[in-house]
Design a protein around this motif. Structure first.
Motif, mmCIF file in Angstrom:
data_model
loop_
_atom_site.group_PDB
_atom_site.id
_atom_site.type_symbol
_atom_site.label_atom_id
_atom_site.label_comp_id
_atom_site.label_asym_id
_atom_site.label_seq_id
_atom_site.Cartn_x
_atom_site.Cartn_y
_atom_site.Cartn_z
ATOM 1 N N LEU A 107 -10.417 6.856 14.813
ATOM 2 C CA LEU A 107 -10.244 7.766 13.423
ATOM 3 C C LEU A 107 -9.258 7.174 12.840
ATOM 4 O O LEU A 107 -9.097 7.302 11.500
ATOM 5 N N SER A 108 -8.197 6.213 13.266
ATOM 6 C CA SER A 108 -7.316 5.742 12.311
ATOM 7 C C SER A 108 -7.988 4.451 11.560
ATOM 8 O O SER A 108 -7.501 4.332 10.299
ATOM 9 N N SER A 109 -8.964 4.016 12.093
ATOM 10 C CA SER A 109 -9.637 3.199 11.092
ATOM 11 C C SER A 109 -10.730 3.637 9.954
ATOM 12 O O SER A 109 -11.216 2.972 9.349
ATOM 13 N N MET A 110 -10.926 4.989 9.864
ATOM 14 C CA MET A 110 -11.783 5.622 8.933
ATOM 15 C C MET A 110 -11.051 5.585 7.454
ATOM 16 O O MET A 110 -9.521 5.339 7.372
ATOM 17 N N SER A 111 -11.970 5.544 6.377
ATOM 18 C CA SER A 111 -11.460 5.408 5.303
ATOM 19 C C SER A 111 -10.572 6.785 4.892
ATOM 20 O O SER A 111 -9.459 6.360 4.041
ATOM 21 N N TYR A 112 -10.812 8.092 5.458
ATOM 22 C CA TYR A 112 -9.628 9.230 5.244
ATOM 23 C C TYR A 112 -8.982 9.324 6.600
ATOM 24 O O TYR A 112 -9.721 9.964 7.275
ATOM 25 N N SER A 113 -7.829 8.910 6.391
ATOM 26 C CA SER A 113 -7.129 9.225 7.529
ATOM 27 C C SER A 113 -5.370 9.366 7.394
ATOM 28 O O SER A 113 -5.261 8.901 6.426
ATOM 29 N N GLN A 114 -4.663 10.272 8.235
ATOM 30 C CA GLN A 114 -3.535 10.616 7.944
ATOM 31 C C GLN A 114 -3.013 10.979 9.063
ATOM 32 O O GLN A 114 -3.485 11.772 9.864
ATOM 33 N N GLN A 115 -1.683 10.677 9.394
ATOM 34 C CA GLN A 115 -0.884 10.979 10.795
ATOM 35 C C GLN A 115 0.499 11.483 10.235
ATOM 36 O O GLN A 115 0.958 11.513 9.109
ATOM 37 N N TRP A 116 0.746 12.450 11.166
ATOM 38 C CA TRP A 116 2.206 13.200 11.113
ATOM 39 C C TRP A 116 2.642 12.885 12.414
ATOM 40 O O TRP A 116 1.900 13.228 13.694
ATOM 41 N N ALA A 117 3.970 12.922 12.537
ATOM 42 C CA ALA A 117 4.804 13.227 13.650
ATOM 43 C C ALA A 117 5.179 14.580 13.744
ATOM 44 O O ALA A 117 5.965 14.803 12.866
#
Length: 440
Positions: A107-117
């Motif tokens: 998922l992290s390698s996809m073009s559309y990806s965003q993370q939140w802590a």
């Protein structure tokens, strides 16, 4: 084995598809520019003897039935079939894939990806399922301990659009083949009041039996003031033996169809003969006669003689006729009658109503195409396939929540096979909804 593999790759290649499509397009232009199915003398007079001979060698006058054109169609068909067999399993695998088992690293390698802590409070407050539902995504969920994966997708079957187009082309080809071998095209010139059981082939002029009879009851035509035909129609009757099966007035673009055979109004021909209808108003006797111009005809049982002794015409169209009529020993009577109109003649104890009209033959184009419904089906499938291929895309959204003793991470990811702009809009909408919870 290596040779078979090479052949398979050749027939499955996109390059072959492009080549055959370009070749078919180019040759179709040639077939449109150069008249088809004309006589050899026509091509000699128009293009010269040498070019006409060259056309004959390459079957240009009948290009769409030539061995090389049919070979191109066969090559395209083989390419579509093998290409679909070669690639469709992989597409089906993507459609049926277990998307909930995806690894977070992917998922992290996809073009559309965003993370939140997330803090514990944010983790409790946020409802990913509700967010995705509000944004129009139907969600599947997988729980694994404290971790959760949400997955949603739209239009997964849009990936099959190109293969539906492939199938539609093959269905159209199949319909055309069935129509070619089991159908026919012909014509017939059918005079008024006459019946026929056969027509004549366009290609060979050989008679084709219809399996039933068609009668032309009447033919009507209207003209403009300048004498040009405005509209014409034929009244046709379909008969099985002596039994009337179907009656219909046909016009241009309003044909008659029976047992898969369609009769189109295409032309007409005027004769010098006349159709005369005589009714005895006293006793109700009525008779219709087809009679030559300037010849005397006798109504045998009624002691009546009559004929058309003169006519006025505009071009080939009779506008009125002069009728000569005599009953028994009564004096002969002559009257002018407008075409298709009637007049009354009194002779002693009887009164007769007489109408006269120029006799016509209706020119009918006749076609039977048992494969036409497959062609229609193929065209419908092609529209569906093109819509799926060009206007729909397989969009996928994942939300992964991972929790351990130290922290909680929320990851949003998305992918699409095309139309990245649409996915970007959907992705940003979901991202904004998540941001609104995280920022509280």
């Amino acid at each position: 084995m290596k040779l078979l593999h090479s052949l398979w790759d050749f027939f499955a290649s996109v390059k072959l598809a492009i080549f055959t499509l370009c070749a078919l397009a180019l040759t179709s232009i040639i077939g449109t520019v150069i008249p088809q199915n004309e006589t050899h003398s026509f091509y000699v007079s128009k293009f010269g003897a040498k070019i006409a001979h060259f056309f004959h060698i390459l079957d240009i006058p009948t290009m769409y039935y030539s061995w090389w054109f049919l070979s191109l169609l066969g090559l395209l068909s083989a390419n579509l079939i093998i290409c679909s067999i070669d690639r469709f399993p992989g597409v089906l695998k993507i459609i049926k894939a277990d998307n909930l088992s995806v690894k977070p690293a992917k998922l992290s390698s996809m073009s559309y990806s965003q993370q939140w802590a997330l803090t514990p409070k944010q983790r409790t407050a946020i409802d990913i399922g509700a967010i995705l539902t509000e944004c129009g995504w139907k969600t599947a969920i997988q729980n694994s301990g404290n971790d959760q994966i949400f997955f949603s997708q739209k239009h997964p079957w849009s990936r099959t659009g190109v293969y539906i187009v492939h199938i539609s082309i093959l269905v159209i080809f199949t319909g055309a083949i069935i129509g070619h071998f089991f159908g026919f095209k012909g014509s017939v010139m059918l005079p008024e009041l006459k019946t026929t059981k056969q027509i004549y082939s366009y290609k060979t002029s050989t008679p084709i039996d219809l399996g039933f009879s068609v009668r032309c009851n009447s033919f009507g035509i209207q003209f403009y003031d300048n004498g040009m035909p405005k509209e014409y129609k034929s009244s046709l009757t379909v008969l099985e033996g002596e039994k009337v099966i179907l009656e219909k007035d046909i016009r241009v673009n309003s044909p008659l169809t029976y047992k898969g055979i369609t009769f189109y109004q295409s032309s007409y021909q005027g004769y010098k003969d006349f159709i005369v209808r005589i009714s005895n108003s006293t006793n109700g006797d009525t008779q219709e006669f087809v009679m030559p111009f300037q010849e005397q005809v006798r109504w045998e049982d009624k002691n009546v003689q009559f004929g058309i002794i003169n006519a006025e015409a505009i071009g080939q169209r009779v506008v009125r006729a002069k009728v000569w009529f005599k009953e028994g020993d009564s004096p002969a009577t002559t009257q002018w009658i407008d075409d298709s109109q009637s007049t009354t003649i009194e002779t002693g104890a009887n009164t007769y109503t007489i109408s006269a009209k120029q006799m016509y033959a209706t020119g009918l184009q006749v076609a039977k195409d048992p494969g036409v419904w497959l062609v229609y089906l193929g065209c419908g499938l092609m529209l569906i396939g093109l819509y799926m291929a060009f206007f729909l895309s397989h969009k996928r959204i994942w939300v992964c929540i991972q929790s351990d003793s130290a922290k909680t991470t929320l990851q949003l990811a998305g992918s699409t096979n095309k139309n990245k702009q649409a996915l970007s809009k959907a992705f940003n909408t979901i991202k904004s909804r998540i941001d609104s919870f995280v920022e509280k």
